[in-house]
Each structure stands twice: as structure tokens, then as C-alpha cells.
Enzyme design. Structure first.
Site, PDB file in Angstrom:
ATOM      1  N   ASP A  64      -0.186   2.597  -5.773  1.00  0.00           N
ATOM      2  CA  ASP A  64      -0.122   1.877  -4.511  1.00  0.00           C
ATOM      3  C   ASP A  64      -0.160   2.753  -3.199  1.00  0.00           C
ATOM      4  O   ASP A  64       0.345   3.835  -3.382  1.00  0.00           O
ATOM      5  CB  ASP A  64       1.125   1.090  -4.306  1.00  0.00           C
ATOM      6  CG  ASP A  64       1.128   0.063  -5.385  1.00  0.00           C
ATOM      7  OD1 ASP A  64       0.355  -0.842  -5.568  1.00  0.00           O
ATOM      8  OD2 ASP A  64       2.342   0.103  -6.224  1.00  0.00           O
ATOM      9  N   ASP A  66       0.838   2.760   0.637  1.00  0.00           N
ATOM     10  CA  ASP A  66       1.547   2.323   1.929  1.00  0.00           C
ATOM     11  C   ASP A  66       1.202   3.133   3.201  1.00  0.00           C
ATOM     12  O   ASP A  66       1.163   4.465   3.064  1.00  0.00           O
ATOM     13  CB  ASP A  66       3.008   2.132   1.571  1.00  0.00           C
ATOM     14  CG  ASP A  66       3.334   1.259   0.681  1.00  0.00           C
ATOM     15  OD1 ASP A  66       2.347   0.475   0.005  1.00  0.00           O
ATOM     16  OD2 ASP A  66       4.271   1.339  -0.151  1.00  0.00           O
ATOM     17  N   ASP A 146      14.599   5.479   1.871  1.00  0.00           N
ATOM     18  CA  ASP A 146      15.839   5.745   0.688  1.00  0.00           C
ATOM     19  C   ASP A 146      15.853   7.230   0.270  1.00  0.00           C
ATOM     20  O   ASP A 146      16.908   7.856   0.501  1.00  0.00           O
ATOM     21  CB  ASP A 146      15.591   4.823  -0.340  1.00  0.00           C
ATOM     22  CG  ASP A 146      14.102   4.844  -1.055  1.00  0.00           C
ATOM     23  OD1 ASP A 146      13.374   5.912  -0.696  1.00  0.00           O
ATOM     24  OD2 ASP A 146      13.629   4.216  -1.747  1.00  0.00           O
TER      25      ASP A 146
END
Length: 452
Positions: A64, A66, A146
Site C-alpha cells: 500500500d 499512503d 506510532d
């Protein structure tokens, strides 16, 4: 657009020029590049961020891509006709290119708020972020992520990599540090503990002691997470090619019990045969994924919960319940308890029940029962499950060998070998009555055995 703010991290910002890193546009999807270039050409900052940058720096092809930007979601939507806005907790823009979705997030700010209060569009309740749509600078955005290795940016303006928090050093040291105070970050979102375990398993990294120390105290907070969300996290843990490493990481850090409490209790009690079965099932799943073969979560969840089903069924049989009813009741009870923690969808629980209940029929070797079992739509999955159980006893090993050979025989030869009234050995629970083959959705649900 947002103005630049001073760097708030204890780590000095590093800008790594193109000739000093391994990120290449050749390895970035065309769809992501289109979004990056259009944002940049429209006057906005546009940077690849997160796991994609981390993986590219590790020479791993991302799944993916982002993007982070100083354009608001509404401004992103104006630039792309193929864009839709999603989410209340975190407002995001999804730019859709066929089956590929490029997620675009606006730089998030570091607004402060007290318990139950709000600052702008950020709401925190009992330490957990329930909505967070305060826009900020790229420095603030990095601090809101995170782990340090997930907080690096690839800037399409000059092809540099930006590191505000020390992510490059963590990549070099192969260690995971959480950004900010670990206890506070886990209270904001307890699922971050599972992400730590998953990321460490995937990357073969260590979790820094400062990031793992709060697990013992805070792991029970996962019980308050939405069961549907924990199901999604379980798929990421066990269905991405590193199930065995993830399982061991969860056990090591005390994170298995909030997800699968009955399994954790059995393993903590020293059920070595169950442990061996689960680890072999995880390893088999990883191997199938590596070979590009299909896998189903139903099989792996059936393996994880087998110990509880087996023990409850035997207890019911010992109390005088008929074997057929005992296995059905045990399956229903275990699933009812488990779905309170991890919401396994019915299309998988139906398959799991069939796998479990069919185990008692492998010891029944009359001609009629053998051929009906071979024709059962879940036979292959149940047979694979039987082979996993072979470590439990010599009888099960013999059963597995017998059914392996039975499948290789022509039907006429198998029928002749069985004879009109031939009976083989019976296992516990072999008194199960023949179950009528269900019609309609139950028969077709799930599909896709764990076998070829």
C-alpha cells in the site's frame, strides 16, 4: 495550507538527499505517483509516508502507498474526481484507481485536551482518541504517528527522505521504538500493542523494552476494543505470511489472551500437543502464502480454538451427551464465547464448525460413511485438520494414513476393500450420527480449504 512550525522532536530533523537513500520512483505505484505529482503541482506539499517508505528503505516492495499533505480532505477532493472522503474519527481522502486505493491524510496537529474535553475537532475519552481532525505541520504529524520507522517521508518535490524522529537509526538497529510516552500512546489506542507485535514479526525486529514494558499492565485494555476491529487485526497478524512469528510474538508479550483467552489458558496450562498443532498450522499457512496458494482464516481459527472445542465436547460426552450433540454444542459454545473478543464472521464460523464436527467421523469406516465423508464439501479442510492433529496420538496418525491412502484408491477398489459391512477402528466420538448435508448457504459458505 499550513505554515511551518518548529521541530518538536528530541531528534534533529534529517533530510536525506536522493543519492543517499534507496527509495526509487520505479518502485512506487503509478497511481501514487499521480496523486503525489498533482498535489505538488497544485501548490501543496505531497509526501509518501509510513510503511511504504519504511519498506522501500528495506528493499521490500510495499503493498500500500499512503500520502501525507498539507491539503485538507476537501481540497484533495476538489483535485480528484475519483476521490471520496471517509471516516469520522480520522477524516481521510481515498483516491480510487480501479482496485487500488491511495489514502491521502492531512498533516495532523498536536492539540491538547483533557479527559472528556475537546480541542477543535479532537476528542479524548478515558485516555482514548475518539476523534482527531486537527490539522498541523509535518513535524507535528510525524510525532502523531506510532513507531519511528513509520514516521519517515519521501518528498516528491526533491526526492529526499525526511526523518524527524530517528526512524533511520531504528531501521539500522532493527528495533521498534514508540513515539512519545508508551503508556499514553497505548491508552490512546490499545490496538497499538498488537501493531507492535505484528510489525516486529513482519520485519524481524526487536521491540524496544521501553515500548514493550507497558504490555503486562495494559494488555487487558484490548478487551474493550471493538471485536470487529480485532478480527481485522487478527487477519493482519495471521494471514500475511508471518503467522508463526506473530503467534510467538503475541505469546512472548502476553498479548494472546485478550484475543483468544481459551487458547492462552490451554497453552499456559502446558498443552504441548495443542501448541505443536497450532505452530504447525501457522507454519503451513505461511508456506502456502509464500507459494501463492489460497488460504482461509476459517482453518487457522479452527486450529487456534481446537483445544477448547475438544475439551468441552469430551466433557459433554463424559456427562452422557450423545457424541453428535456434544460436538455441536461444544462448537457453538466456543464460538459464542470467542466472538465476544474477536468477531469472526459467520461465513468462517460455519466452516470451522464443519471442520470440528467432521473429526469424529474419521474413525467410522463403513462403506456408506466413508463415501459420504469423501463427498462432503468440507472433507479436504477436515482431512488437513486431521493430519495436523496426528501428534495427539498413534490412533490419529493411523487414521491420517488410512484416509490418505483411501483418497488415492479408485472408488471401486476402495469399496471392495471396505466390503458391504466392514468396520474399522473407532475414535472417541465415533458414535456421531450421520449429519444430513445442509442445503443452501451453509453448504457453500466460506469455500476454499486450506488444501490444494
Amino acid at each position: 495550507m499550513n505554515q511551518e512550525k518548529p521541530n518538536l522532536s528530541a531528534h534533529p530533523t534529517r533530510i536525506i538527499p536522493r543519492d543517499q537513500h534507496s527509495v526509487s520512483r520505479r518502485n512506487i505505484s503509478k497511481a501514487a505517483l499521480k496523486v503525489l505529482y498533482r498535489l505538488h503541482e497544485s501548490g501543496y506539499r505531497a509526501l509518501l509516508v509510513g510503511g511504504a517508505v519504511r519498506d522501500l528503505l528495506l528493499d521490500v516492495q510495499p503493498k500500500d502507498f499512503d500520502i501525507a499533505t498539507d491539503a485538507t480532505p476537501e481540497e484533495v477532493r476538489k483535485l480528484f474526481r475519483n476521490c471520496r472522503l471517509i471516516g469520522r474519527r480520522f477524516r481521510l481522502a481515498h483516491v480510487v484507481f480501479g482496485r487500488e486505493i491511495i489514502e491521502v491524510a492531512t498533516f495532523r496537529g498536536s492539540g491538547e485536551s483533557g479527559d472528556g474535553d475537546s480541542d477543535g475537532d479532537r476528542h479524548i475519552v478515558d485516555g482514548r482518541i475518539v476523534r482527531d481532525n486537527i490539522w498541523g505541520s509535518i513535524e507535528e504529524d510525524a510525532l502523531r504517528r506510532d513507531f519511528r520507522v513509520n514516521a519517515m517521508y519521501y518528498d516528491i518535490a526533491d526526492f529526499s527522505v525526511r526523518d524527524d524522529v530517528g526512524g533511520m537509526q531504528d531501521l539500522h538497529d532493527r528495533v521498534l521504538h514508540l513515539i512519545g510516552d508508551p503508556e499514553t500512546r497505548y491508552r490512546e489506542d490499545p490496538v497499538r500493542m498488537l501493531r507492535a507485535a505484528r510489525l516486529a514479526a513482519k520485519l524481524d525486529f526487536d521491540i524496544d523494552p521501553s515500548a514493550s514494558a507497558p504490555f503486562a499492565e495494559l494488555a487487558p485494555l484490548l478487551q474493550d476494543a471493538a471485536p470487529a476491529r480485532l478480527f481485522d487485526e487478527s487477519l493482519k497478524l495471521f494471514m500475511a505470511g508471518y503467522a508463526l512469528k506473530s503467534f510467538r510474538m503475541l505469546r512472548r508479550h502476553g498479548l494472546l489472551a485478550p484475543l483468544f483467552p481459551a487458547t492462552a489458558r490451554a497453552l499456559d496450562a502446558g498443552d504441548e500437543s495443542l501448541l505443536a498443532m497450532i505452530e504447525q498450522g501457522m507454519a503451513n499457512t505461511d508456506a502456502r502464502i509464500a507459494e501463492g496458494k489460497p488460504v482461509t482464516p476459517a482453518f487457522l481459527f479452527a486450529v487456534l480454538l481446537w483445544g477448547d472445542v475438544r475439551d468441552q465436547a469430551q466433557a459433554l460426552i463424559d456427562d452422557g451427551t450423545s457424541p453428535a450433540l456434544a460436538w455441536q454444542r461444544a462448537a457453538h459454545r466456543v464460538l459464542a464465547n470467542q466472538t465476544q473478543h474477536v468477531a469472526i464472521p459467520r461465513r468462517f464460523t460455519h466452516v470451522m464448525e464443519d471442520i470440528w464436527i467432521l473429526q469424529s467421523r474419521f474413525g467410522q469406516r463403513t462403506r456408506k460413511r466413508v463415501f459420504r465423508l469423501l463427498e462432503h464439501p468440507r472433507f479436504r479442510a477436515a482431512y488437513d485438520f486431521l493430519l495436523l492433529r496426528a501428534g495427539e496420538s498413534e490412533e490419529l496418525r493411523e487414521q491420517g494414513q488410512w484416509w490418505t491412502e483411501a483418497q488415492e484408491l479408485p472408488a471401486e477398489q476402495l469399496a471392495e476393500q471396505l466390503g458391504p459391512s466392514s468396520r474399522g477402528s473407532k475414535s472417541a466420538g465415533s458414535g456421531t450420527r450421520k449429519r444430513r448435508r445442509r442445503r443452501g448457504g451453509r453448504k457453500k459458505a466460506g469455500g476454499g480449504d486450506q488444501a490444494d
